[in-house]
Structure formats: C-alpha cells, structure tokens
Design a protein around this motif. Structure first.
Motif, PDB file in Angstrom:
ATOM      1  N   ILE A  16       1.045  -1.035   0.279  1.00 40.94           N
ATOM      2  CA  ILE A  16       0.154  -0.106  -0.075  1.00 40.94           C
ATOM      3  C   ILE A  16       0.887   1.345  -0.072  1.00 40.94           C
ATOM      4  O   ILE A  16       1.953   1.540   0.617  1.00 40.94           O
ATOM      5  CB  ILE A  16      -0.395  -0.038   1.021  1.00 40.94           C
ATOM      6  CG1 ILE A  16      -2.021  -1.200   1.435  1.00 40.94           C
ATOM      7  CG2 ILE A  16      -1.359   1.400   1.567  1.00 40.94           C
ATOM      8  CD1 ILE A  16      -2.529  -1.503   2.520  1.00 40.94           C
ATOM      9  N   LYS A  17       0.483   2.075  -1.010  1.00 42.96           N
ATOM     10  CA  LYS A  17       0.741   3.450  -1.052  1.00 42.96           C
ATOM     11  C   LYS A  17      -0.024   4.552  -0.784  1.00 42.96           C
ATOM     12  O   LYS A  17      -0.714   4.230  -0.753  1.00 42.96           O
ATOM     13  CB  LYS A  17       1.467   4.380  -2.255  1.00 42.96           C
ATOM     14  CG  LYS A  17       2.920   3.456  -2.364  1.00 42.96           C
ATOM     15  CD  LYS A  17       2.900   3.558  -4.135  1.00 42.96           C
ATOM     16  CE  LYS A  17       4.573   3.170  -4.264  1.00 42.96           C
ATOM     17  NZ  LYS A  17       5.504   3.483  -3.808  1.00 42.96           N
ATOM     18  N   ILE A  18      -0.063   5.038   1.066  1.00 42.28           N
ATOM     19  CA  ILE A  18      -0.864   5.603   1.613  1.00 42.28           C
ATOM     20  C   ILE A  18      -0.563   6.929   1.435  1.00 42.28           C
ATOM     21  O   ILE A  18       0.944   8.227   1.357  1.00 42.28           O
ATOM     22  CB  ILE A  18      -1.332   5.747   2.941  1.00 42.28           C
ATOM     23  CG1 ILE A  18      -1.512   4.616   3.192  1.00 42.28           C
ATOM     24  CG2 ILE A  18      -1.831   6.733   3.673  1.00 42.28           C
ATOM     25  CD1 ILE A  18      -0.916   4.253   4.408  1.00 42.28           C
ATOM     26  N   GLY A  19      -0.847   7.777   0.347  1.00 43.94           N
ATOM     27  CA  GLY A  19      -0.053   9.157  -0.448  1.00 43.94           C
ATOM     28  C   GLY A  19      -0.978  10.296   0.475  1.00 43.94           C
ATOM     29  O   GLY A  19      -0.090  11.099   1.820  1.00 43.94           O
ATOM     30  N   VAL A 288      -1.828  -2.524  -3.980  1.00 46.13           N
ATOM     31  CA  VAL A 288      -1.708  -4.033  -5.308  1.00 46.13           C
ATOM     32  C   VAL A 288      -2.203  -5.286  -3.682  1.00 46.13           C
ATOM     33  O   VAL A 288      -1.140  -5.274  -3.256  1.00 46.13           O
ATOM     34  CB  VAL A 288       0.488  -3.784  -5.513  1.00 46.13           C
ATOM     35  CG1 VAL A 288      -0.186  -5.256  -6.076  1.00 46.13           C
ATOM     36  CG2 VAL A 288       0.067  -2.501  -6.204  1.00 46.13           C
ATOM     37  N   TYR A 289      -3.196  -6.113  -4.032  1.00 48.45           N
ATOM     38  CA  TYR A 289      -3.103  -6.632  -3.211  1.00 48.45           C
ATOM     39  C   TYR A 289      -3.196  -8.760  -3.855  1.00 48.45           C
ATOM     40  O   TYR A 289      -3.774  -8.635  -5.124  1.00 48.45           O
ATOM     41  CB  TYR A 289      -4.796  -6.983  -3.173  1.00 48.45           C
ATOM     42  CG  TYR A 289      -5.353  -8.199  -2.305  1.00 48.45           C
ATOM     43  CD1 TYR A 289      -4.882  -8.810  -1.113  1.00 48.45           C
ATOM     44  CD2 TYR A 289      -5.866  -8.744  -2.885  1.00 48.45           C
ATOM     45  CE1 TYR A 289      -5.367 -10.107  -0.524  1.00 48.45           C
ATOM     46  CE2 TYR A 289      -6.559  -9.546  -2.587  1.00 48.45           C
ATOM     47  CZ  TYR A 289      -5.820 -10.637  -1.579  1.00 48.45           C
ATOM     48  OH  TYR A 289      -6.304 -12.478  -0.771  1.00 48.45           O
ATOM     49  N   THR A 290      -2.449  -9.391  -3.308  1.00 49.32           N
ATOM     50  CA  THR A 290      -1.592 -10.467  -4.461  1.00 49.32           C
ATOM     51  C   THR A 290      -2.364 -12.401  -3.918  1.00 49.32           C
ATOM     52  O   THR A 290      -2.389 -11.780  -2.275  1.00 49.32           O
ATOM     53  CB  THR A 290      -0.382 -10.408  -4.692  1.00 49.32           C
ATOM     54  OG1 THR A 290      -0.049 -10.059  -3.569  1.00 49.32           O
ATOM     55  CG2 THR A 290       0.070  -9.233  -5.951  1.00 49.32           C
ATOM     56  N   GLU A 291      -2.392 -12.693  -4.340  1.00 53.39           N
ATOM     57  CA  GLU A 291      -3.034 -14.364  -3.583  1.00 53.39           C
ATOM     58  C   GLU A 291      -2.707 -15.237  -4.558  1.00 53.39           C
ATOM     59  O   GLU A 291      -2.875 -14.951  -5.649  1.00 53.39           O
ATOM     60  CB  GLU A 291      -4.563 -14.234  -4.399  1.00 53.39           C
ATOM     61  CG  GLU A 291      -5.446 -14.709  -2.884  1.00 53.39           C
ATOM     62  CD  GLU A 291      -6.691 -14.783  -3.295  1.00 53.39           C
ATOM     63  OE1 GLU A 291      -7.030 -15.350  -3.870  1.00 53.39           O
ATOM     64  OE2 GLU A 291      -7.505 -14.176  -1.888  1.00 53.39           O
TER      65      GLU A 291
END
Length: 834
Positions: A16-19, A288-291
């Motif tokens: 995660i990028k928290i902008g 970006v979520y990966t499984e």
C-alpha cells in the motif's frame, strides 16, 4: 503463513502507498486545523499507522506499507484520525474496500471519498444458526407449529473499546408482530459459544389439525422472519453497542427443515445516513493485493527446473529466466520472483554473472556500464535488498538516527537559507554528517554479505575483461550498484528501508538529500567531480572532499567487497538488530504466589539475544540467549482471552507475549523462529495453551514439565534474511508467463522470422533480444508447455472446488459477496475454457 485448502496453500499479501488526504472538515475551534494520522486495518484490526501530520486539512503522508496477511478478511480499511492530546483521538472518516473489489484498484493511484464511521459501518463477524419447525400438541389436544431458533456460536466479532462481551437478541418479526428473546452475555471473547435455543409460535392452534407433514398455510407466515442482532454489553452510560444483524425469512424452511448455515453479519437497513458523500474529504491510495494459489512442489518441477538451468544455457538470452525479463512490461516484475527463486536454490550468483557478462558484451561505452534499467540491474537491486537489509541496518542506522535526532541546519543553497542561519556553519554541519556516513560505509566491507561480494566479483571481472584500457571500470562497475543503488537510496528515503519508522521532517529530509548526493558522487569515482553537479553550491561544497584519501578509501572498500575468497561473514561477531518494538508480556511466574499481571515492555531481538526492558534505551530486565529458545509458537486465545498472543519456550518456562495485531504477531513469530531454527535442543512438540491453575489447558496434564501435546511448526530456513518459498515464487513466475502469453507467441514468431530471414528484422519483433533463434525457440516451446500444464491443474482445481463448496458453510457464509461473485463466474465460464 499460508491458508491451507485441500491440496493447495493460499498466500495473501498487500502493498500500500498512502498518499495524501484533502479537504478534511475544519476543526470547530478557532484555528480550524487538525493533527491527523492514517491507519491501515484488516476489517477493524489496526496493522499500520502513519506519522501525525500537524496543522493541516490536506495532510501528505507518502508512506509505504507491505505485509503478508495471515488470516481471512472482508474489508481492507483506512481510517483518518484527528489526534487529541487530552481526550481520545477522534475518527474523521474511513475508506473500506471489500476484498473482492481490491483488484479493481490494482496498482493505480485512486482518490477515495471518506465515509462516516458508525456502528452500522463497522460490522464484521459471522453467526452459526439453525432453524427447525416443530409440531407441538397443546393441552387441549390442538396442534400448533413453533420455530426453534438455535444460536450455536459466532466468530470474528469486533473488539469495541478494547473489549467484547457479546450477547444476541433473537426476534420473530412480521407485519403485525415482534417477539424478542435474549441469550446470556459471554464475557471477554469475540468468538462466543452460545448454543441456546428459543421457541416462537408461528401458527395458531385452532387453524390446524394433525397433519403428516408441515405446511404453513396461515396467511402472512411467509412474511415472517427471524432476526438475530449481536450486541456488546457495555458498562458505559451510552448503552450497549450494536455489532451487526442477520435476517432469515421463514420461507427457507419450505426448502429444508431443519435449516442450518453460517451467516455473515450485516449492517442495519436503516444504518445508511443521508449525508453528502464529499463532506469528509478524500484519501489517495495505491493498493496492490496479491493472492498466490500454490500446489505441492512436484507440480512445479518442469517449469522450476527449466528456470534453474538458465545460468547454463548458451547464450543466456535463450534461457527461460531471460525470456521472462523480455516479455514482462517492466523488468522488475520479472526480477523479484526470479531472484527469490535463485536465492532459495543457491543459483543466484551464476545466473546474475551470466546475464551481467552478456550485458557487458553489448555495452559500447564504459561510462554507461550498468546504468540502464536492465534485467541485470533489477536482479542485482533485488538481491541487495533481500540479502543486504541487515548489512544496511548495521552500517547506516546509527548514523541516520543521529542525523534525525540532531536537527542541525545543513542547508547550503544560499537561496534557501533561513534568517539567522550561517552558510559556513551549515556547510560544516553537513561536512561532519557526510564524513560520518562515508566513514561507516567504507569501513563496513568485512560485513558485506558473501552473496553480494560474489556478484560484485563477477561484475568486476566481466567489466575489466571487456574494457581492458579503462583501469577504473573494475571500480565503477561495482560502485554503480553499492553506492548508487544501495546506500544512496537508503540515505535519501530511510523509511523505505526501515531505517526510520516514518518519513522524516522536511528539514531532515533536505539534509539527507544533500548527504545522499555527496556520497553518491564520492562513490562514483567520476573524473570531473564538480561537473557531476548541476547546482553550483553542491560543486563548491564538494571541493571539501577533493583529497586523495576519499578516493583511496572508496577503492579499498570496493576492492574488499569484490574480491573472491573473503573470510566467512559469520565470524563477524557484531550483534545485528533484527527487530524491536513495544509488546505486552505476562509475568513469567518466578514467584510461586503472585498476580498473573501483564505489562507493556520494549522488546529487542538481535542475532545474539532476545531482551525486553521498560522503555527503549533502558537496561534489559530480562535477556534470553538465542540458543535458549526451544520453540516459538502461537498461543491459543482461550488461555488468557487475549488475541495475537505467542509463546517463546525456554528450558525452564515459556514467556507469553501479546503483539499489537495479527501482522505483528506473525512477523515476530517468523523472525524468532528463523533466528533460533538451528538450536540443537529445539522442541518437536509444544503446548498450544498456557499452564494455569496447576495444569495445561490444552491436554490437562498437571506437571508443568510435561511434554507438549501438539507438533511444533515445520522447519523454516536458518538464514535470517531469506525466508523464501520456492514453490510460491515458481507459481508467481507461472502467473507472469500466463499473463504475457501473447508476447511469448510473438517471440516465437520473431525466432521463426530471424531463422528464415537473415536481414532487417520486422519492427514489431525488434524489442526482443534474440541471439540464437533456434535455441530461444526451443526454450519458448518448453515454457509454453510448462505453463499450459499448470493452467490445466489450476482449472481442474477450480472445477473440483466449485463442486465441493457449499454456500452457507463456515468457509463461505451466506452474505459472502466474493463467493457469490465466484459462483457467477463459474456458471458463466464455458466448460472447454476451464
């Protein structure tokens, strides 16, 4: 930590990028500004928190967070809090992304509107319910029908204000009636076991005579429903907190009686408030979520063996690994799983040596050596990131902390000088910091990991052989990585390398930028130093470092880290700090009679010992040598009614510790397990619960020295830095090949074209490096076959899973939107395409 399914392991991770946030509502006070921070939550469990940005309604965070997700979840949530020094921090709003919607926002910056937070938006957990229609004979002999509602248990209820004392109300509701009953309160658990039955009359006795089967004919019965509401019993004056509800129409009993299923709790129907969506501001995120769905190892053998042979293929451009780099949109996409796979199997050095030699042979100018974003550069970057993280910490962390804490002014741009600052004084402050950082780097050669040194040795040899007239190229080939791509970025953005917990403040950030620029130029050994800088003030500052001793120190350092046959780095006895942070620990029971109290302590793990102290920097209250750690395992929640607990088992007792959240608990268990994996006396079995009141809660054995009753977690690699799952990395490479199948086919066409036409190549094929068309085509054919075989296995697994999955089961409760979406996809997929 993978979630086990039948014949498959499922890994979840999120980056995660928290902008930034913008247009937050003004504070009702006179200055109207807020001090805000953002948290990342799995459902409602906080797993990360940004720094506080003070006095702003448009705070910029710019923070990155990555974690392996150790459990199932429904929402990935982000909360914006306003810090309050005197009272509890208040929530401004939140963004909640359902798990099944994460792919929609995959790897792109998105602005999300902040939503209001109330009890109805905070629902999580599931309920196990059974409904049964019963025929009852009254005293007068008439027959009536009652519905028996059995609440068996709940799982995963939210913890409200640090506690959860749940109870349920069960209501039979219809157009003209509402009858409610209530369970007992279950104290201190968010997984309550109720197992209570409630009876509701659904037909009048006079309407019925005895029948052989149930048939509700009474008008309006189909309009009746059972409603279950979950509540948290609160001692506060505001009353009990709503946790969620479910509604089951009685007509489900027409299909089957009894009806038994798991349900996801839902918000109340009247929970949505008519508020303008944009009145709380918005938050910019990149998720970006990966499984990864990983089979057992033998399924991957053909593709994995093909990849691991890459270093031996002549030319290396015809190898499977190099082909992956050619078809991926970005080289880094390929480099990450390739490096992890090769590191796991001890093949990273020969592979990188092979692709580096090929790249050097294609390089025309020694000044541009390894300066592009090639597969070689990305693979070396990734290797340094994986193998060199502890080296980076040991070398740079004390110096970076000193710069962050000192707050000395170091601005040397005359235009940016603040009132009262002296250019000479600032220049001296900056010079001292550069000297300090330069010194720790150039004296750290002996600590450089062996795998990095072996790679640097091969780079140096390839460059010196290719450009024999350039005596400095053997240095610049190595310095372009160790200074330019390893140390300089870590100094510039220390939070990205875990050298600082958050972004540094603007003044410190500027100081680190100036230090990084200078170190980068010192390490580059470029002929014209001052010409390396666009800014005249940097060129003037760099004159301070024009002495020969700096160039000599760089060359000595580069010689040391790129020479073969260095001494074993394990002989370096300096302790390496692996992890630290606050956790809660239970008193270790040294006193026979005493309170089972829990205390917050600062824990610190090095490769030598595991310690805790009252606060950071205090002397240790307890020190456990690494060789005394016999096992590190999770602790069952029922032991102390506390979540996220684990135990560090020692010869004489176990230390019980509670982490802040599930991600932290997993991280501590993993790193403690890795660092103690080679201990000779490690246990094979352990007690999953605590020893309390004279017996083990798990097996009821009365002796505190009784052997464990459950097998310990399977062995992990002993290498502290590299906990890599080779099958998972091969699965990721398969997924990449699969997604770029059209490019693989184009590359096959290009091989055919070049074999037949030895003339100008077609433009559409010119992007590929193909040195030997026949050898490359042969490898491509094997890659396509390996990918096809794995595609068939995944399709078969999906078909089998679809057949055996039951909607309403514990794994897929009613109300599971991701499962409903999955059912829809499967029903729409033609059989031949699976």
């Amino acid at each position: 930590m993978a979630v086990e399914e039948e014949g498959l392991r499922v890994f979840q991770s999120v980056k995660i990028k928290i902008g930034e946030a913008k247009n937050l509502p003004t504070y009702p006070g006179p200055n109207k500004m807020r001090d805000c921070y953002c948290t990342v939550n799995l459902d409602q469990e906080e797993v990360f928190r940004t720094k506080v940005v003070e006095k702003s309604l448009c705070p910029f965070y710019g923070e990155d967070f990555y974690c392996e997700i150790p459990r199932s979840f429904r929402h990935l949530s982000f909360y914006i809090f306003d810090r309050d020094v005197f009272r509890r921090d208040s929530i401004i709003g939140k963004v909640a992304i359902q798990k099944e919607d994460l792919q929609r926002y995959h790897n792109r910056d998105t602005w999300f509107q902040l939503q209001h937070v109330d009890a109805d938006s905070e629902v999580q957990g599931k309920v196990h319910l059974e409904l049964r229609l019963s025929e009852v004979i009254t005293d007068s002999g008439a027959i009536c029908h009652k519905v028996a509602t059995r609440i068996l248990e709940c799982q995963g209820l939210p913890i409200v204000n640090g506690q959860c004392d749940p109870y349920a109300t069960v209501t039979l509701a219809g157009p003209c009636r509402s009858e409610a009953k209530k369970t007992k309160v279950k104290k201190k658990t968010n997984n309550p076991q109720f197992d209570e039955v409630f009876y509701f009359e659904v037909t009048r006795p006079c309407s019925y005579s005895r029948k052989s089967h149930f048939d509700f004919e009474d008008e309006g019965v189909d309009k009746l429903e059972i409603r279950v509401d979950l509540w948290n019993a609160s001692n506060l004056k505001f009353g009990d907190e709503f946790l969620g509800e479910l509604r089951v129409p009685l007509k489900v009993l027409r299909q089957s009686s009894p009806h038994e299923a798991w349900y996801f709790l839902q918000p109340r129907d009247n929970g949505s408030k008519n508020l303008k969506p944009g009145d709380l501001g918005s938050l910019r995120l990149n998720v970006v979520y990966t499984e990864d769905h990983v089979f057992s190892s033998d399924y991957y053998s053909p593709l994995r063996d093909l990849l691991l042979r890459s270093a031996d293929v002549e030319p290396v451009s015809a190898s499977a690994a190099h082909i992956l780099g050619e078809v991926c949109r970005e080289k880094q996409e390929a480099a990450i799983p390739l490096v992890r796979l090769f590191l796991h199997y001890g093949r990273v050095v020969p592979f990188i040596s092979a692709i580096a030699s090929a790249e050097v042979r294609r390089t025309q100018d020694p000044n541009t050596i390894f300066r592009g974003n090639s597969l070689t550069s990305k693979c070396i970057d990734e290797t340094m990131k994986l193998a060199g993280m502890q080296y980076l910490h040991v070398t740079l962390k004390p110096a970076i902390e000193e710069i962050c804490q000192s707050h000395k002014p170091c601005e040397i741009d005359p235009v940016r000088l603040k009132d009262g600052e002296s250019l000479e004084s600032n220049m001296e402050n900056l010079r001292q910091f550069v000297d300090r950082v330069f010194s720790v780097i150039t004296k750290s050669g002996v600590s450089c990991p062996t795998v990095m040194c072996d790679i640097f040795f091969s780079l140096r040899e390839a460059a010196a052989k290719r450009f024999q007239d350039d005596l400095d190229v053997r240095y610049t080939a190595v310095s372009s990585f160790i200074f330019l791509r390893f140390f300089a970025p870590a100094i510039l953005s220390p939070n990205l390398f875990q050298l600082t917990p958050h972004h540094t403040d603007p003044q410190t950030s500027r100081t680190l930028t100036l230090v990084s620029k200078t170190i980068q130029t010192l390490g580059s050994l470029s002929k014209s130093k001052s010409a390396s800088f666009k800014e005249s003030y940097m060129a003037a500052f760099y004159e301070l470092f024009n002495e020969q001793k700096y160039a000599d120190a760089v060359k000595n350092f580069l010689d040391l880290i790129s020479s073969s046959g260095r001494r074993d780095p394990k002989s370096v006895q300096q302790p390496i700090l692996l992890k630290e942070g606050f956790m809660i620990k239970r008193a270790q029971g040294r006193k026979r009679f005493g309170m089972k109290n829990f205390k917050k302590r600062w824990f610190r793990l090095t490769n030598h010992e595991f310690t805790y102290q009252k606060s950071k920097g205090d002397p240790p209250l307890c020190s456990i040598p690494i060789e005394n750690i016999l096992a590190v395992e999770p602790l069952e929640e029922e032991s102390f009614k506390m979540k996220n607990m684990f135990q560090v088992v020692q010869p004489e007792r176990a230390l019980y510790i509670q982490a802040n959240n599930c991600v932290e608990a997993k991280a501590w268990i993993d790193i403690l397990t890795k660092v103690s994996q080679c201990n000779q006396k490690r246990l094979a079995v352990y007690h999953p619960s605590a020893y309390l009141n004279g017996h083990w809660l798990c097996c009821r054995a009365s002796s505190d020295t009784a052997a464990g009753c459950s097998p310990c977690t399977g062995g992990l690699p002993a290498n502290i830095q590299l906990d890599i799952d080779g099958d998972r990395e091969t699965e990721r490479i398969y997924s990449l090949f699969s997604s770029y199948m059209s490019k693989l086919e184009k590359m096959q066409e290009a091989c055919g074209s070049r074999s037949v036409y030895d003339g100008p190549e077609q433009e559409e094929y010119s992007t590929f490096i193909i040195d030997d068309p026949q050898e490359t085509y042969k490898t491509l054919k094997q890659v396509v076959a390996g990918v096809g075989a794995l595609e068939q296995e995944h399709a078969q697994y999906k078909r089998d899973k679809f057949r055996r999955t039951k909607y309403g089961s514990q794994e897929h409760p009613i109300g599971d939107k991701s499962f409903q979406s999955y059912i829809r996809q499967q029903s729409e997929t033609p059989a031949h395409s699976m």
